[in-house]
Design an enzyme around this catalytic site. Structure first.
Site, PDB file in Angstrom:
ATOM      1  N   LYS A  13      47.354  45.533  66.637  1.00 30.27           N
ATOM      2  CA  LYS A  13      47.461  46.230  65.349  1.00 30.27           C
ATOM      3  C   LYS A  13      47.783  45.253  64.205  1.00 30.27           C
ATOM      4  O   LYS A  13      47.171  45.322  63.156  1.00 30.27           O
ATOM      5  CB  LYS A  13      48.559  47.320  65.408  1.00 30.27           C
ATOM      6  CG  LYS A  13      48.377  48.301  66.565  1.00 30.27           C
ATOM      7  CD  LYS A  13      49.406  49.421  66.514  1.00 30.27           C
ATOM      8  CE  LYS A  13      50.854  48.975  66.718  1.00 30.27           C
ATOM      9  NZ  LYS A  13      51.176  48.452  68.056  1.00 30.27           N
ATOM     10  N   ARG A  88      55.852  56.715  65.522  1.00 29.05           N
ATOM     11  CA  ARG A  88      55.927  56.430  66.955  1.00 29.05           C
ATOM     12  C   ARG A  88      56.367  57.655  67.742  1.00 29.05           C
ATOM     13  O   ARG A  88      56.479  57.577  68.970  1.00 29.05           O
ATOM     14  CB  ARG A  88      56.910  55.288  67.205  1.00 29.05           C
ATOM     15  CG  ARG A  88      56.252  53.902  67.362  1.00 29.05           C
ATOM     16  CD  ARG A  88      57.352  52.893  67.450  1.00 29.05           C
ATOM     17  NE  ARG A  88      57.064  51.677  68.148  1.00 29.05           N
ATOM     18  CZ  ARG A  88      56.736  50.526  67.575  1.00 29.05           C
ATOM     19  NH1 ARG A  88      56.552  50.457  66.295  1.00 29.05           N
ATOM     20  NH2 ARG A  88      56.589  49.433  68.311  1.00 29.05           N
ATOM     21  N   ARG A 127      53.293  35.483  73.172  1.00 34.64           N
ATOM     22  CA  ARG A 127      53.314  35.532  71.702  1.00 34.64           C
ATOM     23  C   ARG A 127      54.496  34.730  71.147  1.00 34.64           C
ATOM     24  O   ARG A 127      55.605  34.827  71.659  1.00 34.64           O
ATOM     25  CB  ARG A 127      53.416  37.003  71.253  1.00 34.64           C
ATOM     26  CG  ARG A 127      53.434  37.151  69.748  1.00 34.64           C
ATOM     27  CD  ARG A 127      53.171  38.563  69.319  1.00 34.64           C
ATOM     28  NE  ARG A 127      54.271  39.474  69.594  1.00 34.64           N
ATOM     29  CZ  ARG A 127      54.260  40.761  69.237  1.00 34.64           C
ATOM     30  NH1 ARG A 127      53.200  41.273  68.636  1.00 34.64           N
ATOM     31  NH2 ARG A 127      55.291  41.532  69.511  1.00 34.64           N
ATOM     32  N   ARG A 156      60.080  36.265  70.342  1.00 37.01           N
ATOM     33  CA  ARG A 156      60.912  37.397  69.941  1.00 37.01           C
ATOM     34  C   ARG A 156      61.746  37.852  71.133  1.00 37.01           C
ATOM     35  O   ARG A 156      61.262  37.862  72.264  1.00 37.01           O
ATOM     36  CB  ARG A 156      60.007  38.568  69.518  1.00 37.01           C
ATOM     37  CG  ARG A 156      59.822  38.681  68.029  1.00 37.01           C
ATOM     38  CD  ARG A 156      58.715  39.626  67.650  1.00 37.01           C
ATOM     39  NE  ARG A 156      58.883  40.991  68.144  1.00 37.01           N
ATOM     40  CZ  ARG A 156      58.075  41.993  67.848  1.00 37.01           C
ATOM     41  NH1 ARG A 156      57.042  41.804  67.048  1.00 37.01           N
ATOM     42  NH2 ARG A 156      58.278  43.195  68.343  1.00 37.01           N
ATOM     43  N   ARG A 167      59.215  48.787  76.671  1.00 32.26           N
ATOM     44  CA  ARG A 167      58.531  49.220  75.443  1.00 32.26           C
ATOM     45  C   ARG A 167      57.227  49.945  75.776  1.00 32.26           C
ATOM     46  O   ARG A 167      56.854  50.917  75.117  1.00 32.26           O
ATOM     47  CB  ARG A 167      58.248  48.006  74.539  1.00 32.26           C
ATOM     48  CG  ARG A 167      59.527  47.460  73.898  1.00 32.26           C
ATOM     49  CD  ARG A 167      59.336  46.055  73.349  1.00 32.26           C
ATOM     50  NE  ARG A 167      58.415  45.977  72.256  1.00 32.26           N
ATOM     51  CZ  ARG A 167      57.755  44.867  71.895  1.00 32.26           C
ATOM     52  NH1 ARG A 167      57.941  43.746  72.565  1.00 32.26           N
ATOM     53  NH2 ARG A 167      56.936  44.881  70.887  1.00 32.26           N
TER      54      ARG A 167
HETATM   55  P1  AMP Z   1      57.077  46.386  66.595  1.00 34.96           P
HETATM   56  O1  AMP Z   1      57.252  45.144  65.814  1.00 34.96           O
HETATM   57  O2  AMP Z   1      56.187  47.402  65.917  1.00 34.96           O
HETATM   58  O3  AMP Z   1      56.658  46.136  68.020  1.00 34.96           O
HETATM   59  O4  AMP Z   1      58.514  47.083  66.665  1.00 34.96           O
HETATM   60  C1  AMP Z   1      59.622  46.432  67.273  1.00 34.96           C
HETATM   61  C2  AMP Z   1      60.700  47.444  67.564  1.00 34.96           C
HETATM   62  O5  AMP Z   1      61.151  48.039  66.334  1.00 34.96           O
HETATM   63  C3  AMP Z   1      60.302  48.611  68.446  1.00 34.96           C
HETATM   64  O6  AMP Z   1      60.367  48.302  69.819  1.00 34.96           O
HETATM   65  C4  AMP Z   1      61.341  49.672  68.039  1.00 34.96           C
HETATM   66  O7  AMP Z   1      62.605  49.393  68.607  1.00 34.96           O
HETATM   67  C5  AMP Z   1      61.476  49.412  66.542  1.00 34.96           C
HETATM   68  N1  AMP Z   1      60.529  50.246  65.756  1.00 34.96           N
HETATM   69  C6  AMP Z   1      59.518  49.810  64.965  1.00 34.96           C
HETATM   70  N2  AMP Z   1      58.880  50.839  64.391  1.00 34.96           N
HETATM   71  C7  AMP Z   1      59.490  51.965  64.832  1.00 34.96           C
HETATM   72  C8  AMP Z   1      59.278  53.355  64.621  1.00 34.96           C
HETATM   73  N3  AMP Z   1      58.295  53.810  63.838  1.00 34.96           N
HETATM   74  N4  AMP Z   1      60.107  54.227  65.250  1.00 34.96           N
HETATM   75  C9  AMP Z   1      61.121  53.796  66.025  1.00 34.96           C
HETATM   76  N5  AMP Z   1      61.365  52.510  66.291  1.00 34.96           N
HETATM   77  C10 AMP Z   1      60.557  51.584  65.699  1.00 34.96           C
END
Ligand code: AMP
Length: 210
Positions: A13, A88, A127, A156, A167
């Site tokens: 994405k 999400r 990554r 990360r 996740r």
């Molecule tokens: P990402 O960078 O999109 O993979 O997000 C990293 C982490 O941020 C996720 O594993 C969640 O813990 C949190 N997170 C990001 N976006 C959301 C969302 N829309 N709702 C809930 N948690 C989120």
């Protein structure tokens, strides 16, 4: 373009968002990036979010909805936006629908990135992010411990395999129900996320002509 990028972590994405943002001239809103900025800056929001993120769980809906509401009102969203990693959960999607109705700017499209879990695990364990310029690199295609700019490549905390598996499980139980939710609204478009960046972007341009 007012779009949602939907798909498992590591489905591609963020990579597509860079190309879409440039081509369609719209704001890229990554809730994960916004949360990480808050953690780094030590804000109250960041303190609330950190433990959920470190464990691979989701940050509570009310925190995310408040954050998104404020972000969508920024001037750079006037020409469109890409929501990357949000919503999400179904309650987040419902709140977003209500918010966009109120703002009188309905969603155009939801792009779903379809990728097998094992591809995700391989991509995410490899990554890295440069500590200097912020560029994302993948060790599957990049050799050495340094970024092209000389910065150090860092992993990360939530890209360790054990957390990635958590996740993915969270994605399947809490986020995947959104696929049906948006399909019923007639705005879901499916993309084969296994392919390379330009092939996927070509599909997007056909699905959403400028
Ligand atoms: P990402 O960078 O999109 O993979 O997000 C990293 C982490 O941020 C996720 O594993 C969640 O813990 C949190 N997170 C990001 N976006 C959301 C969302 N829309 N709702 C809930 N948690 C989120």
């Amino acid at each position: 373009m007012r779009a949602i990028l939907l798909g498992a972590p590591g489905a591609g994405k963020g990579t597509q968002a860079e190309d879409i943002k440039q081509y369609y001239n719209c704001a890229h809103i990554s809730t994960g990036d916004m949360l990480r900025v808050n953690i780094k800056a030590g804000t109250e929001l960041g303190k609330k979010a950190k433990a959920f993120m470190d464990s691979g769980g989701l940050v509570p809906d009310d925190v995310i909805i408040g954050m998104i509401e404020e972000r969508l009102e920024a001037p750079d969203c006037a020409n469109g936006f890409l929501l990357d990693g949000c919503p999400r959960t179904v309650p987040q999607a419902e709140a977003l629908l209500e918010l966009l109705d109120k703002m009188n700017c309905p969603l155009d499209v939801v792009f779903l990135f379809e990728v097998d879990d094992e591809i995700v695990v391989s991509r995410l364990t490899n990554r890295r992010t440069c500590d200097k310029c912020g560029k994302i690199t993948n060790l599957l295609y990049h050799h050495g411990e340094n970024c092209d700019c000389g910065g150090i490549l860092q992993q990360r905390d939530d890209d360790k395999e054990e957390v990635i598996r958590k996740r993915l499980a969270v994605y399947h139980t809490q986020t995947a129900p959104l696929i049906d939710w948006y399909e019923r609204k007639g705005i879901l478009r499916r993309l084969d996320g296994k392919r390379d960046r330009s092939a996927i972007f070509d599909d997007i341009k056909v699905m959403f002509p400028e």
